[in-house]
Motif scaffolding. Structure first.
Motif, PDB file in Angstrom:
ATOM      1  N   SER A  33       0.834  -1.197   0.000  1.00 53.06           N
ATOM      2  CA  SER A  33       0.000   0.000   0.000  1.00 53.06           C
ATOM      3  C   SER A  33       0.874   1.254   0.000  1.00 53.06           C
ATOM      4  O   SER A  33       1.966   1.274   0.580  1.00 53.06           O
ATOM      5  CB  SER A  33      -0.905   0.001   1.238  1.00 53.06           C
ATOM      6  OG  SER A  33      -1.639   1.197   1.332  1.00 53.06           O
ATOM      7  N   ARG A  34       0.368   2.303  -0.639  1.00 56.32           N
ATOM      8  CA  ARG A  34       1.096   3.571  -0.641  1.00 56.32           C
ATOM      9  C   ARG A  34       1.035   4.275   0.700  1.00 56.32           C
ATOM     10  O   ARG A  34       1.872   5.108   1.016  1.00 56.32           O
ATOM     11  CB  ARG A  34       0.526   4.493  -1.730  1.00 56.32           C
ATOM     12  CG  ARG A  34       0.749   3.988  -3.146  1.00 56.32           C
ATOM     13  CD  ARG A  34       0.135   4.942  -4.152  1.00 56.32           C
ATOM     14  NE  ARG A  34       0.308   4.469  -5.520  1.00 56.32           N
ATOM     15  CZ  ARG A  34      -0.161   5.090  -6.596  1.00 56.32           C
ATOM     16  NH1 ARG A  34      -0.852   6.221  -6.445  1.00 56.32           N
ATOM     17  NH2 ARG A  34       0.035   4.592  -7.802  1.00 56.32           N
ATOM     18  N   ARG A  35       0.000   3.966   1.475  1.00 53.61           N
ATOM     19  CA  ARG A  35      -0.140   4.617   2.780  1.00 53.61           C
ATOM     20  C   ARG A  35      -0.144   3.579   3.895  1.00 53.61           C
ATOM     21  O   ARG A  35      -0.450   2.406   3.674  1.00 53.61           O
ATOM     22  CB  ARG A  35      -1.426   5.445   2.833  1.00 53.61           C
ATOM     23  CG  ARG A  35      -2.695   4.661   2.590  1.00 53.61           C
ATOM     24  CD  ARG A  35      -3.904   5.587   2.484  1.00 53.61           C
ATOM     25  NE  ARG A  35      -5.126   4.839   2.221  1.00 53.61           N
ATOM     26  CZ  ARG A  35      -5.887   4.290   3.148  1.00 53.61           C
ATOM     27  NH1 ARG A  35      -5.537   4.399   4.428  1.00 53.61           N
ATOM     28  NH2 ARG A  35      -6.994   3.635   2.832  1.00 53.61           N
ATOM     29  N   LYS A  36       0.191   4.022   5.086  1.00 53.76           N
ATOM     30  CA  LYS A  36       0.247   3.129   6.233  1.00 53.76           C
ATOM     31  C   LYS A  36      -1.168   2.735   6.634  1.00 53.76           C
ATOM     32  O   LYS A  36      -2.056   3.571   6.747  1.00 53.76           O
ATOM     33  CB  LYS A  36       0.943   3.822   7.399  1.00 53.76           C
ATOM     34  CG  LYS A  36       1.268   2.898   8.551  1.00 53.76           C
ATOM     35  CD  LYS A  36       2.125   3.602   9.584  1.00 53.76           C
ATOM     36  CE  LYS A  36       2.512   2.633  10.707  1.00 53.76           C
ATOM     37  NZ  LYS A  36       3.387   3.285  11.717  1.00 53.76           N
ATOM     38  N   GLN A  47       4.188  -0.920   3.267  1.00 52.82           N
ATOM     39  CA  GLN A  47       4.250   0.289   2.447  1.00 52.82           C
ATOM     40  C   GLN A  47       5.239   0.140   1.299  1.00 52.82           C
ATOM     41  O   GLN A  47       6.244  -0.564   1.401  1.00 52.82           O
ATOM     42  CB  GLN A  47       4.623   1.502   3.299  1.00 52.82           C
ATOM     43  CG  GLN A  47       3.492   2.001   4.183  1.00 52.82           C
ATOM     44  CD  GLN A  47       3.855   3.307   4.879  1.00 52.82           C
ATOM     45  OE1 GLN A  47       4.422   3.295   5.967  1.00 52.82           O
ATOM     46  NE2 GLN A  47       3.521   4.414   4.245  1.00 52.82           N
ATOM     47  N   ASP A  49       6.511   2.761  -2.344  1.00 52.30           N
ATOM     48  CA  ASP A  49       6.386   4.007  -3.103  1.00 52.30           C
ATOM     49  C   ASP A  49       7.164   3.806  -4.398  1.00 52.30           C
ATOM     50  O   ASP A  49       8.386   3.945  -4.426  1.00 52.30           O
ATOM     51  CB  ASP A  49       6.942   5.182  -2.291  1.00 52.30           C
ATOM     52  CG  ASP A  49       6.760   6.527  -2.978  1.00 52.30           C
ATOM     53  OD1 ASP A  49       6.629   6.550  -4.222  1.00 52.30           O
ATOM     54  OD2 ASP A  49       6.739   7.560  -2.279  1.00 52.30           O
TER      55      ASP A  49
END
Length: 304
Positions: A33-36, A47, A49
């Motif tokens: 996921s891009r966010r926590k 995470q 990116d």
């Protein structure tokens, strides 16, 4: 101990359905996921990116299998040069991030399963039925899929069983390809697009997720597989069937191709062109589609 499947793109339409199916079948799931996000009993979040070349390597190191769905939405925005580059790079770079950890840590997983698309066969209409041996076409979609699959093949070269799922138009409830069409057809404003003769190879979301499950479980699955129903559905047939679901016959003329091109630019080829594809390879392995009839599939997806 439960086997762990790592999914990239797990928060998307396919990823959510696939996560549910894996959990129901006794797997634990990890999601990049891009966010926590907060972990749950069945799902661990890690995470990453892609733009900044960062990934929590524990996501890969803790995985038994990886399903790679991540990539910029091909139909999300007009295809400017910048957007095209983002579409291609999101697929190449995200795959490379995973590849680097597998290679550098000498991590062996049971299977790496990558999304791909039937767009690899090109966007020009024609009578040819494309199977997995059909030579790819070098238009934008064709090249994008080729680069996507080439990135996955680097993982294959690490002696990891690698499967590439060439997906057609995905039908599902409240999302995917139908999300924009249903409101139009519901109010009896639907019509065919362009000539209406362009083929629309489709697949129900449940069948697509079952194919990914098969790719995890069936060690005989190696290489590319078409994930689309071979029923010769054209845009005119699709539109007529969707209208029938809502209880009417199409009364409006086809939407002219030039208007669609005016509104969408080059991206209009997604809906104005299409190839027939064969599902023989996956079916010869013993896979059985739950939805092979378009009307039944659409009825299952639509709450009237």
């Amino acid at each position: 101990m439960k086997k762990n499947v790592l999914i990239s793109g797990g928060s998307g339409f396919v990823g959510k359905h696939l996560t549910d199916l894996l959990i129901k079948n006794g797997f634990s799931v990890s999601i990049l996921s891009r966010r926590k996000q907060q972990n749950t009993v069945d799902i661990s979040y890690y995470q990453w990116d892609v733009d900044n070349r960062y990934i929590d390597e524990n996501a890969v190191l803790n995985a038994d299998c990886i399903i790679h769905l991540a990539g910029e939405n091909i139909a999300g925005e007009r295809w400017t040069s910048k957007r095209k580059e983002a579409i291609v790079q999101s697929r190449k770079l995200s795959t490379h991030l995973i590849y680097k950890i597998l290679k550098n840590k000498n991590k062996k997983i049971e299977a790496f399963v990558s999304a791909s698309g039937i767009g690899i066969y090109g966007a020009i209409n024609g009578p040819e039925i494309c199977d997995e041996s059909t030579i790819p076409v070098n238009d934008f979609l064709g090249l994008t899929c080729q680069k996507w699959e080439a990135a996955a093949d680097k993982i294959r070269d690490l002696n990891i069983r690698t499967v590439k799922i060439r997906t057609g138009l995905v039908l599902g409830k409240d999302d995917g390809f139908l999300k924009k069409l249903v409101p139009i057809f519901k109010y009896k404003l639907g019509s065919a697009l362009g000539s209406g003769k362009q083929y629309m190879p489709w697949i129900h979301i449940d069948d697509l997720c079952s194919i990914y499950m098969e790719a995890i479980n069936n060690t005989k699955m190696i290489g590319a597989y078409n994930a689309a129903i071979n029923d010769d559905t054209t845009n005119a047939i699709f539109s007529k069937t969707l209208a029938k679901i809502f209880g009417y016959s199409i009364w409006l003329p086809n939407v002219p191709a030039f208007l669609i091109k005016l509104g969408m630019g080059e991206m209009a080829q997604i809906i104005l062109t299409g190839k027939r594809v064969s599902s023989d390879k996956i079916e010869k392995l013993g896979f059985k589609f739950q939805f092979k009839n378009l009307e039944s599939a659409l009825s299952n997806c639509i709450e009237k």
